[in-house]
Design a protein around this motif. Structure first.
Motif, PDB file in Angstrom:
ATOM      1  N   GLY A  91       1.235  -1.358  -0.462  1.00 15.31           N
ATOM      2  CA  GLY A  91       0.283   0.464  -0.003  1.00 15.31           C
ATOM      3  C   GLY A  91       1.086   1.354   0.012  1.00 15.31           C
ATOM      4  N   PRO A  92       1.783   1.498   1.059  1.00 11.53           N
ATOM      5  CA  PRO A  92       2.162   2.547   1.258  1.00 11.53           C
ATOM      6  C   PRO A  92       3.286   3.053  -0.241  1.00 11.53           C
ATOM      7  CG  PRO A  92       2.970   1.066   3.676  1.00 11.53           C
ATOM      8  CD  PRO A  92       1.777   0.539   1.868  1.00 11.53           C
ATOM      9  N   LEU A  93       4.409   1.980  -0.658  1.00 14.14           N
ATOM     10  CA  LEU A  93       4.744   2.093  -1.573  1.00 14.14           C
ATOM     11  C   LEU A  93       3.954   2.096  -2.904  1.00 14.14           C
ATOM     12  CD1 LEU A  93       7.521   0.964  -3.451  1.00 14.14           C
ATOM     13  CD2 LEU A  93       6.476  -1.352  -4.236  1.00 14.14           C
ATOM     14  N   ALA A  94       2.501   1.318  -3.075  1.00 11.46           N
ATOM     15  CA  ALA A  94       2.406   2.534  -4.439  1.00 11.46           C
ATOM     16  C   ALA A  94       1.264   4.004  -4.324  1.00 11.46           C
ATOM     17  CB  ALA A  94       0.274   1.546  -4.282  1.00 11.46           C
ATOM     18  N   VAL A  95       1.290   4.380  -2.870  1.00 11.82           N
ATOM     19  CA  VAL A  95       1.050   5.788  -2.567  1.00 11.82           C
ATOM     20  C   VAL A  95       2.051   6.393  -2.786  1.00 11.82           C
ATOM     21  CG1 VAL A  95       0.921   7.661  -0.826  1.00 11.82           C
ATOM     22  CG2 VAL A  95      -1.078   5.526  -0.890  1.00 11.82           C
TER      23      VAL A  95
ATOM     24  N   GLY B  65       3.677   4.180   6.855  1.00  9.81           N
ATOM     25  CA  GLY B  65       4.486   2.448   6.448  1.00  9.81           C
ATOM     26  C   GLY B  65       3.673   1.571   6.416  1.00  9.81           C
ATOM     27  N   GLY B  66       2.157   1.473   7.030  1.00  5.39           N
ATOM     28  CA  GLY B  66       2.044  -0.497   7.264  1.00  5.39           C
ATOM     29  C   GLY B  66       1.802  -0.514   8.350  1.00  5.39           C
TER      30      GLY B  66
ATOM     31  N   LEU C 234      -4.226  11.856   4.898  1.00  4.91           N
ATOM     32  CA  LEU C 234      -2.948  10.675   4.363  1.00  4.91           C
ATOM     33  C   LEU C 234      -3.070   9.778   6.012  1.00  4.91           C
ATOM     34  CD1 LEU C 234      -0.177  11.420   2.281  1.00  4.91           C
ATOM     35  CD2 LEU C 234      -1.875  10.117   1.847  1.00  4.91           C
ATOM     36  N   VAL C 235      -2.463  10.279   7.596  1.00  4.11           N
ATOM     37  CA  VAL C 235      -2.612   9.562   8.398  1.00  4.11           C
ATOM     38  C   VAL C 235      -3.984   8.610   8.574  1.00  4.11           C
ATOM     39  CG1 VAL C 235      -2.292   9.853  10.906  1.00  4.11           C
ATOM     40  CG2 VAL C 235      -0.820  11.003   9.366  1.00  4.11           C
TER      41      VAL C 235
ATOM     42  N   VAL D  12      -4.643   4.838   8.573  1.00  2.00           N
ATOM     43  CA  VAL D  12      -5.634   4.296  10.636  1.00  2.00           C
ATOM     44  C   VAL D  12      -6.308   3.484   9.519  1.00  2.00           C
ATOM     45  CG1 VAL D  12      -6.564   5.287  12.144  1.00  2.00           C
ATOM     46  CG2 VAL D  12      -4.671   5.612  11.315  1.00  2.00           C
ATOM     47  N   SER D  13      -7.440   3.663   8.835  1.00  2.00           N
ATOM     48  CA  SER D  13      -8.486   3.190   8.271  1.00  2.00           C
ATOM     49  C   SER D  13      -7.964   2.150   7.682  1.00  2.00           C
ATOM     50  CB  SER D  13      -9.803   4.365   7.776  1.00  2.00           C
ATOM     51  OG  SER D  13     -10.123   5.650   8.614  1.00  2.00           O
ATOM     52  N   LEU D  14      -6.956   2.233   6.764  1.00  2.10           N
ATOM     53  CA  LEU D  14      -6.819   1.168   6.163  1.00  2.10           C
ATOM     54  C   LEU D  14      -6.337  -0.191   7.211  1.00  2.10           C
ATOM     55  CD1 LEU D  14      -6.232  -0.340   3.949  1.00  2.10           C
ATOM     56  CD2 LEU D  14      -3.971   0.376   3.748  1.00  2.10           C
ATOM     57  N   ASP D  15      -5.827   0.335   7.630  1.00  2.00           N
ATOM     58  CA  ASP D  15      -4.915  -0.610   8.850  1.00  2.00           C
ATOM     59  C   ASP D  15      -6.056  -1.700   9.764  1.00  2.00           C
ATOM     60  OD1 ASP D  15      -3.494  -1.840  11.186  1.00  2.00           O
ATOM     61  OD2 ASP D  15      -4.073  -0.344  12.144  1.00  2.00           O
ATOM     62  N   GLN D  16      -7.887  -0.525  10.405  1.00  2.00           N
ATOM     63  CA  GLN D  16      -8.617  -1.248  10.678  1.00  2.00           C
ATOM     64  C   GLN D  16      -9.207  -2.391  10.041  1.00  2.00           C
ATOM     65  OE1 GLN D  16      -8.288  -1.118  13.902  1.00  2.00           O
ATOM     66  NE2 GLN D  16      -9.858   0.533  14.532  1.00  2.00           N
TER      67      GLN D  16
END
Length: 353
Positions: free
Chosen positions: A47-51, A292-293, A337-338, A342-346
């Protein structure tokens, strides 16, 4: 014989409700979503790499100067201190903690190093080693308070944040120490050297070497496996024979050393030791780790992801500046972005359950 059809036949002949989604459609959509969730859970760096890639391409289109070698060299130099701080922050977040004193330890360590040279008359190497030892001790204090007194990491580091910044003001007298007054070793981290069209600082090289060391330590040593296990489930790790208290203490102590190294890099970056910097370092280091995930709940994340997260912060700040966006909106973009991270992590954690 009855003329009424059997109940089984009636059910078989009954058409499905019009508002009901066919089962194969549900399976298809669920399968796609699960594949994405599993992929991101197994490879948090994707995910971070794509961003980062999308951001670099986008800002290069908006302003061709962005992708120039001098500007990319500047981005790396700008994120070096934050990346070094974020590396220590990663270790703590992997154990489900958080360190609000990271920036304070780095700045206070830089002030101590400078004053050991200028006021105490120490040689450069001795002043550097003593400053690194002081930063390590500050991290150890955090670790003792968390492990011995069982205080929450948020409360502990919030308190030491104030203490270290206050001591920083007392020791420095709120005065900046010029680089010209210090031995060359103190400002050596800011020296640049060419690699083709790029110019790197020795501070950036030190930072990248630290990431390489901890990439190996977390992935290939027993200590690294214990760090992940402690963050994933402290009680289960303890029952498995891991001395979780010792692991936590070591993590905070090592983080203190990394913050002190960041303080040394900071002196080279500024060509001085200033007590008035670092107000945003804590937030930026946490932002880099989250982008960074790494999971704020512990047990998941990587140093490579943290490095990418730090680069994302640097790329966005630099790219938005070149695009003419005001500083307040740059902060807005980073904050957004933060929240997304965090939403993606959830979302990723749900599939694990």
């Amino acid at each position: 014989m009855s003329n009424h059809p059997s109940s089984g036949a009636a059910l078989a002949a009954e058409p499905p409700p019009a508002d009901r989604t066919p089962d194969f459609e549900i399976r298809r959509h669920d399968s796609l979503g699960l594949r994405v969730q599993h992929a991101l859970h197994a490879n948090p760096v994707l995910g971070p790499l794509a961003v980062l890639i999308v951001a670099v391409i986008g800002f290069s289109i908006v302003n061709p100067r962005f992708f120039s070698a001098p500007n990319l060299s500047l981005v790396l130099a700008q994120v070096t201190v934050i990346a070094a701080l974020a590396l220590g922050q990663t270790l703590i977040i992997l154990t489900a903690g958080i360190d609000l004193s990271a920036g304070a330890i780095a700045v206070f360590s830089s002030i101590l190093m400078a004053n050991f040279c200028v006021k105490a008359g120490m040689p450069g190497l001795l002043a550097l080693l003593t400053g690194l030892a002081c930063g390590t001790a500050m991290g150890a204090i955090n670790g003792l308070l968390v492990t011995r007194l069982k205080l929450p990491p948020f409360i502990v580091t919030l308190g030491t944040l104030t203490i270290f910044f206050s001591l920083n003001a007392v020791v420095s007298g709120s005065a900046t120490v010029r680089g010209a007054d210090m031995p060359d070793l103190m400002t050596w981290t800011g020296t640049t050297f060419p690699i083709g069209a790029f110019r790197l600082t020795y501070g950036s090289v030190i930072m990248l070497l630290l990431f390489a060391v901890f990439f190996y330590a977390l992935g290939s040593t027993a200590w690294g496996k214990h760090v992940y296990a402690t963050g994933d489930d402290t009680e289960a790790a303890r029952l498995a024979g891991i001395r979780t208290g010792r692991v936590l203490f070591s993590v905070y102590t090592v983080a203190g050393l990394l913050y002190a190294v960041a303080g040394w890099i900071l002196i080279g970056r500024l060509a001085s030791a200033s007590p008035n910097v670092g107000t945003d370092y804590n937030l930026d280091s946490i932002t880099a780790v989250v982008l960074g995930g790494a999971s704020l709940f512990g047990g998941r994340g990587s140093v490579i992801g943290t490095l990418i997260g730090a680069l994302i912060v640097g790329v966005f700040r630099n790219g938005l500046q070149l695009a003419g966006v005001e500083v307040v909106w740059q902060g807005f973009a980073i904050g957004l972005l933060v929240l997304i991270a965090v939403s993606l992590d959830q979302w990723i954690r749900k599939v694990k359950a």
